[in-house]
Design a protein around this motif. Sequence first.
Motif, PDB file in Angstrom:
ATOM      1  N   MET A  14      10.425  12.072 105.427  1.00  0.00           N
ATOM      2  CA  MET A  14      11.850  12.406 105.397  1.00  0.00           C
ATOM      3  C   MET A  14      12.607  11.675 106.501  1.00  0.00           C
ATOM      4  O   MET A  14      13.717  11.163 106.289  1.00  0.00           O
ATOM      5  CB  MET A  14      12.038  13.918 105.566  1.00  0.00           C
ATOM      6  CG  MET A  14      11.590  14.753 104.391  1.00  0.00           C
ATOM      7  SD  MET A  14      11.970  16.503 104.685  1.00  0.00           S
ATOM      8  CE  MET A  14      11.180  17.257 103.258  1.00  0.00           C
ATOM      9  N   LEU A  15      12.017  11.641 107.695  1.00  0.00           N
ATOM     10  CA  LEU A  15      12.669  10.968 108.817  1.00  0.00           C
ATOM     11  C   LEU A  15      12.762   9.463 108.581  1.00  0.00           C
ATOM     12  O   LEU A  15      13.777   8.833 108.907  1.00  0.00           O
ATOM     13  CB  LEU A  15      11.906  11.260 110.109  1.00  0.00           C
ATOM     14  CG  LEU A  15      11.924  12.714 110.581  1.00  0.00           C
ATOM     15  CD1 LEU A  15      11.037  12.888 111.801  1.00  0.00           C
ATOM     16  CD2 LEU A  15      13.343  13.179 110.874  1.00  0.00           C
ATOM     17  N   ARG A  16      11.717   8.900 108.017  1.00  0.00           N
ATOM     18  CA  ARG A  16      11.744   7.458 107.726  1.00  0.00           C
ATOM     19  C   ARG A  16      12.838   7.129 106.724  1.00  0.00           C
ATOM     20  O   ARG A  16      13.590   6.157 106.887  1.00  0.00           O
ATOM     21  CB  ARG A  16      10.375   7.035 107.174  1.00  0.00           C
ATOM     22  CG  ARG A  16      10.269   5.532 106.850  1.00  0.00           C
ATOM     23  CD  ARG A  16       9.079   5.267 105.963  1.00  0.00           C
ATOM     24  NE  ARG A  16       9.219   6.002 104.715  1.00  0.00           N
ATOM     25  CZ  ARG A  16       8.199   6.378 103.949  1.00  0.00           C
ATOM     26  NH1 ARG A  16       6.971   6.124 104.302  1.00  0.00           N
ATOM     27  NH2 ARG A  16       8.418   7.035 102.817  1.00  0.00           N
ATOM     28  N   ASP A  17      12.961   7.957 105.665  1.00  0.00           N
ATOM     29  CA  ASP A  17      14.006   7.724 104.668  1.00  0.00           C
ATOM     30  C   ASP A  17      15.395   7.902 105.282  1.00  0.00           C
ATOM     31  O   ASP A  17      16.327   7.154 104.956  1.00  0.00           O
ATOM     32  CB  ASP A  17      13.819   8.685 103.497  1.00  0.00           C
ATOM     33  CG  ASP A  17      12.556   8.402 102.697  1.00  0.00           C
ATOM     34  OD1 ASP A  17      12.027   7.282 102.821  1.00  0.00           O
ATOM     35  OD2 ASP A  17      12.096   9.299 101.964  1.00  0.00           O
ATOM     36  N   ALA A  18      15.534   8.904 106.153  1.00  0.00           N
ATOM     37  CA  ALA A  18      16.830   9.134 106.797  1.00  0.00           C
ATOM     38  C   ALA A  18      17.227   7.952 107.677  1.00  0.00           C
ATOM     39  O   ALA A  18      18.411   7.580 107.753  1.00  0.00           O
ATOM     40  CB  ALA A  18      16.781  10.418 107.621  1.00  0.00           C
ATOM     41  N   LEU A  19      16.236   7.356 108.338  1.00  0.00           N
ATOM     42  CA  LEU A  19      16.509   6.171 109.153  1.00  0.00           C
ATOM     43  C   LEU A  19      16.961   5.011 108.279  1.00  0.00           C
ATOM     44  O   LEU A  19      17.935   4.315 108.592  1.00  0.00           O
ATOM     45  CB  LEU A  19      15.243   5.789 109.935  1.00  0.00           C
ATOM     46  CG  LEU A  19      15.329   4.524 110.784  1.00  0.00           C
ATOM     47  CD1 LEU A  19      16.390   4.658 111.874  1.00  0.00           C
ATOM     48  CD2 LEU A  19      13.960   4.213 111.401  1.00  0.00           C
ATOM     49  N   ALA A  20      16.270   4.822 107.146  1.00  0.00           N
ATOM     50  CA  ALA A  20      16.623   3.726 106.245  1.00  0.00           C
ATOM     51  C   ALA A  20      18.008   3.926 105.634  1.00  0.00           C
ATOM     52  O   ALA A  20      18.721   2.957 105.363  1.00  0.00           O
ATOM     53  CB  ALA A  20      15.569   3.617 105.135  1.00  0.00           C
ATOM     54  N   GLU A  21      18.412   5.198 105.424  1.00  0.00           N
ATOM     55  CA  GLU A  21      19.725   5.484 104.828  1.00  0.00           C
ATOM     56  C   GLU A  21      20.852   5.471 105.853  1.00  0.00           C
ATOM     57  O   GLU A  21      22.022   5.619 105.494  1.00  0.00           O
ATOM     58  CB  GLU A  21      19.676   6.863 104.149  1.00  0.00           C
ATOM     59  CG  GLU A  21      18.752   6.906 102.939  1.00  0.00           C
ATOM     60  CD  GLU A  21      18.491   8.326 102.469  1.00  0.00           C
ATOM     61  OE1 GLU A  21      19.009   9.273 103.118  1.00  0.00           O
ATOM     62  OE2 GLU A  21      17.773   8.502 101.475  1.00  0.00           O
ATOM     63  N   GLY A  22      20.496   5.340 107.138  1.00  0.00           N
ATOM     64  CA  GLY A  22      21.514   5.329 108.180  1.00  0.00           C
ATOM     65  C   GLY A  22      21.936   6.702 108.646  1.00  0.00           C
ATOM     66  O   GLY A  22      22.926   6.839 109.375  1.00  0.00           O
ATOM     67  N   ARG A  23      21.220   7.744 108.255  1.00  0.00           N
ATOM     68  CA  ARG A  23      21.549   9.103 108.694  1.00  0.00           C
ATOM     69  C   ARG A  23      21.079   9.359 110.120  1.00  0.00           C
ATOM     70  O   ARG A  23      21.576  10.266 110.790  1.00  0.00           O
ATOM     71  CB  ARG A  23      20.920  10.126 107.750  1.00  0.00           C
ATOM     72  CG  ARG A  23      21.383  10.007 106.306  1.00  0.00           C
ATOM     73  CD  ARG A  23      20.756  11.081 105.431  1.00  0.00           C
ATOM     74  NE  ARG A  23      21.048  10.855 104.030  1.00  0.00           N
ATOM     75  CZ  ARG A  23      22.168  11.243 103.412  1.00  0.00           C
ATOM     76  NH1 ARG A  23      23.102  11.878 104.102  1.00  0.00           N
ATOM     77  NH2 ARG A  23      22.348  10.992 102.126  1.00  0.00           N
ATOM     78  N   LEU A  24      20.094   8.587 110.577  1.00  0.00           N
ATOM     79  CA  LEU A  24      19.587   8.705 111.941  1.00  0.00           C
ATOM     80  C   LEU A  24      19.629   7.348 112.610  1.00  0.00           C
ATOM     81  O   LEU A  24      19.413   6.314 111.958  1.00  0.00           O
ATOM     82  CB  LEU A  24      18.130   9.208 111.938  1.00  0.00           C
ATOM     83  CG  LEU A  24      17.839  10.616 111.427  1.00  0.00           C
ATOM     84  CD1 LEU A  24      16.330  10.861 111.403  1.00  0.00           C
ATOM     85  CD2 LEU A  24      18.542  11.669 112.271  1.00  0.00           C
ATOM     86  N   THR A  25      19.883   7.340 113.903  1.00  0.00           N
ATOM     87  CA  THR A  25      19.747   6.105 114.671  1.00  0.00           C
ATOM     88  C   THR A  25      18.276   5.880 114.985  1.00  0.00           C
ATOM     89  O   THR A  25      17.438   6.791 114.843  1.00  0.00           O
ATOM     90  CB  THR A  25      20.543   6.189 115.978  1.00  0.00           C
ATOM     91  OG1 THR A  25      19.931   7.186 116.821  1.00  0.00           O
ATOM     92  CG2 THR A  25      21.999   6.542 115.721  1.00  0.00           C
ATOM     93  N   ALA A  26      17.947   4.684 115.421  1.00  0.00           N
ATOM     94  CA  ALA A  26      16.564   4.372 115.773  1.00  0.00           C
ATOM     95  C   ALA A  26      16.074   5.275 116.895  1.00  0.00           C
ATOM     96  O   ALA A  26      14.908   5.726 116.904  1.00  0.00           O
ATOM     97  CB  ALA A  26      16.439   2.902 116.168  1.00  0.00           C
ATOM     98  N   GLU A  27      16.960   5.566 117.846  1.00  0.00           N
ATOM     99  CA  GLU A  27      16.576   6.424 118.966  1.00  0.00           C
ATOM    100  C   GLU A  27      16.326   7.856 118.500  1.00  0.00           C
ATOM    101  O   GLU A  27      15.350   8.490 118.905  1.00  0.00           O
ATOM    102  CB  GLU A  27      17.668   6.398 120.045  1.00  0.00           C
ATOM    103  CG  GLU A  27      17.301   7.199 121.296  1.00  0.00           C
ATOM    104  CD  GLU A  27      18.375   7.126 122.365  1.00  0.00           C
ATOM    105  OE1 GLU A  27      18.213   7.785 123.411  1.00  0.00           O
ATOM    106  OE2 GLU A  27      19.373   6.404 122.150  1.00  0.00           O
TER     107      GLU A  27
END
Length: 211
Positions: A14-27
């Motif tokens: 879920m976190l990986r997908d959220a990162l790819a969708e721009g919902r989370l920053t890399a940090e």
Amino acid sequence: MRASDADRDRIADMLRDALAEGRLTAEEHADRVEGVLAAKTVGELDVFVRDLPAAHAGRPAAAPAPDRPTAGAIPADPEENVVAVFSGAVRKGRWRVGRRIHAYAVFGGVEIDLSEAIFQHQQVVIKAFAVFGSVEVRVPENVSLRGAGGGVLGNFEVDALDSPEAEAPVVYVDGWAVFGAVEARPKRGKVVADILHRVHRKVEKGLRKHV
């Protein structure tokens, strides 16, 4: 409820997908992944995704493991024999599991512990024969376990288990117990380490891609 490696794997996806969708920053992603790998309970895991849409979507259950191996997937001859005649034989620790293992206990005892084993194949057959002896098989909790066998004035018992991990190994135990016992069941608190390693690889791959 204590978290399993399959639970951590689900949250990491879920976190990986959220990162790819721009919902989370890399940090943010890196901080949450670190927390996921350290979490001990399911409640602690849910904290890291409760603000993400994926956490509120339905999650289909993994299909149950088939009762028999896929035709042609298992060789007819054993790749390893474990024999105990008026003695004991133990196979445990970090070892590579073949597709077919034969275990023979004649007035002796055989212990096959897969809780720290490296699974190279998704389907594994253990054929167990206990004659005035015992064969004990232990598997980690995040694999599937199936069994089919019989006893002649003996006991043949397999505790069926379905893993929540779709690609988890399936261990099939069959054979006979004659004036003896064959027993196969999960080893509580033990999981296949390779599944956890896969979580780490997914996380590292996501970080390399998006950082």
